[in-house]
Design a protein around this motif. Structure first.
Motif, PDB file in Angstrom:
ATOM      1  N   CYS A   1       0.992  -1.193  -0.130  1.00 26.78           N
ATOM      2  CA  CYS A   1       0.038   0.147   0.060  1.00 26.78           C
ATOM      3  C   CYS A   1       0.989   1.148  -0.089  1.00 26.78           C
ATOM      4  O   CYS A   1       0.714   2.331  -0.787  1.00 26.78           O
ATOM      5  CB  CYS A   1      -0.850  -0.024   1.347  1.00 26.78           C
ATOM      6  N   LEU A   2       2.054   1.339   0.751  1.00 30.01           N
ATOM      7  CA  LEU A   2       2.728   2.575   0.738  1.00 30.01           C
ATOM      8  C   LEU A   2       3.360   2.717  -0.414  1.00 30.01           C
ATOM      9  O   LEU A   2       3.553   3.912  -1.068  1.00 30.01           O
ATOM     10  CB  LEU A   2       3.743   2.260   2.014  1.00 30.01           C
ATOM     11  N   ALA A   3       3.780   1.609  -1.079  1.00 30.95           N
ATOM     12  CA  ALA A   3       4.573   1.685  -2.377  1.00 30.95           C
ATOM     13  C   ALA A   3       3.656   2.158  -3.491  1.00 30.95           C
ATOM     14  O   ALA A   3       3.644   3.143  -4.231  1.00 30.95           O
ATOM     15  CB  ALA A   3       5.167   0.465  -2.847  1.00 30.95           C
ATOM     16  N   ALA A   4       2.238   1.659  -3.311  1.00 31.11           N
ATOM     17  CA  ALA A   4       1.384   2.117  -4.416  1.00 31.11           C
ATOM     18  C   ALA A   4       0.957   3.639  -4.237  1.00 31.11           C
ATOM     19  O   ALA A   4       0.801   4.485  -5.235  1.00 31.11           O
ATOM     20  CB  ALA A   4      -0.091   1.414  -4.112  1.00 31.11           C
ATOM     21  N   GLN A   5       0.767   4.107  -2.961  1.00 31.56           N
ATOM     22  CA  GLN A   5       0.485   5.369  -2.769  1.00 31.56           C
ATOM     23  C   GLN A   5       1.871   6.567  -3.354  1.00 31.56           C
ATOM     24  O   GLN A   5       1.473   7.467  -3.691  1.00 31.56           O
ATOM     25  CB  GLN A   5      -0.179   5.714  -1.343  1.00 31.56           C
ATOM     26  N   ASN A   6       2.865   5.985  -2.790  1.00 32.53           N
ATOM     27  CA  ASN A   6       3.954   6.782  -3.360  1.00 32.53           C
ATOM     28  C   ASN A   6       3.921   6.740  -4.852  1.00 32.53           C
ATOM     29  O   ASN A   6       4.245   7.997  -5.482  1.00 32.53           O
ATOM     30  CB  ASN A   6       5.343   6.037  -3.030  1.00 32.53           C
ATOM     31  N   VAL A   7       3.507   5.956  -5.457  1.00 30.63           N
ATOM     32  CA  VAL A   7       3.495   5.864  -7.117  1.00 30.63           C
ATOM     33  C   VAL A   7       2.427   6.982  -7.484  1.00 30.63           C
ATOM     34  O   VAL A   7       2.326   7.568  -8.267  1.00 30.63           O
ATOM     35  CB  VAL A   7       3.353   4.393  -7.572  1.00 30.63           C
TER      36      VAL A   7
END
Lengths: 249, 249
Positions: A113-119
């Protein structure tokens, strides 16, 4: 207010994109942003499936029950990935029993989730539009089968990215006084009263998915959504266990 | 490359902060960014506990087993919150049985993570430093008790924010070729070989938590971490069930 925050406050879901691919250079930058995202314990226990094959896109579209999924220029699926670390430890001769813990599952889920929102933030800062597909969990097993996800992996969320071909209205959100509490949870005496203004505001909002009619009030939406469960979604833990995680209950 | 992405690529965890509060104006902006974060189905099923009380900060610090938690100028706990929507539907006379589904739990968990990462990016864009505390899950029940979290809520992740008082080295991350796959999961023949360079790179990295020694190789860290489980973390689903969620397994 700086550009980053301006972008974030301006976030809206984009469901229709121009028929134009994202330059590979930009895609690489987005993946570098995913790579640099915070990760629990430094373990980097998430991975990304980039869906290019049109037949596979069609499967995701079916699972999501959203026709426009097929037409997203970039379609990514963020997954829990404890398989890789388990293999690394195994090759080192380590004991890998605990790789199956639900604790590890949640670490991977958080990482994803953190990676997705960073993207998402990076993409929007470049003028791209994004759309999350939480609905890949309508049938997690089909996603697992379609992308050959091995044990100790699990799909978390889909993400579509492309150049926007629509300008949706900013969607109203409830006031933070209902969501931010100091030193302990605050229970309201009367929730309908507390969201009264928000309920009204929502009925003024047009969702482009059905641009001809205004949407229900928030409270009416909640009643409808809670009334219509999707069976395979309710039973998500069964699929998680099938992927090799030890529920320990 | 724009400022947003520059900030994201420069992300590092900050564990020591200046003894200086964040101006309330800036805190409000961060909460507005949390409010505007993407949310599953528009349901906004996460909330935030702002921890100001020093005794409660000390409890979180104990649970996390990290002394510096106490000294973070702002300490937030992001939580799954299906309680609010359940109450809204209940007051409307709706059927709320399905608010207990694990599907709802995961929607809230995802919402909480997306909101948290949105806040992290915003904070860093303003020159603030951040640190995630996944370790609040070392003892979720104690967090629940400390902050009076009602049924259908659950702590997801802690977040410390403040003005940095250290400049840690950028932490090496494994290559995206190990984490990004096209149209299906790719299993490597030899993981230790695939991460060989990364393993070396990690041993050159100094972690400021123990600035006097270099860290282990990544593969050695994985072996150690998988070998030392925390019992209450393994049994996370029991606490989730105690909070009223129906595991349906």
């Amino acid at each position: 207010m700086n550009e980053t925050i301006k972008t974030q406050l301006n976030h809206r879901t984009i469901r229709e994109f121009k028929d134009e691919r994202i330059p590979e250079e930009i895609f690489k930058t987005l993946m570098e942003v995913a790579r640099r995202a915070p990760t629990s314990n430094g373990m980097q226990s998430c991975s990304i499936i980039r869906v290019k094959d049109n037949d596979k896109k069609a499967v995701v579209s079916e699972v999501c029950n959203q026709e426009y999924v097929k037409r997203t220029p970039e379609l990514l699926i963020f997954i829990v990935d404890q398989f890789r670390n388990m293999m690394i430890a195994k090759e080192k001769g380590g004991n890998v029993d605990n790789a199956r813990d639900m604790d590890r599952f949640f670490q991977g889920f958080t990482d994803a989730c953190l990676a997705a929102q960073n993207v998402v933030v990076a993409a929007e800062s470049l003028g791209l539009g994004t759309v999350y597909f939480g609905s890949i969990l309508n049938d997690p097993q089909r996603i697992i089968d379609t992308f050959d996800l091995p044990e100790l992996t699990f799909p978390v969320v889909g993400l579509g990215i492309g150049y926007p071909n629509q300008e949706p209205q900013l969607k109203p959100r409830m006031d933070m006084s209902l969501r931010l509490f100091e030193d302990g949870y605050k229970i309201f005496d009367n929730y309908l009263k507390a969201i009264e203004d928000y309920d009204k505001e929502m009925t003024q909002y047009y969702d482009l998915r059905d641009a001809n009619k205004r949407v229900d009030s928030f409270s009416d939406q909640i009643v409808t959504k809670l009334y219509n469960p999707i069976i395979k979604r309710q039973e998500i833990l069964k699929t998680i266990r099938n992927q090799g995680f030890d529920l320990k209950i």
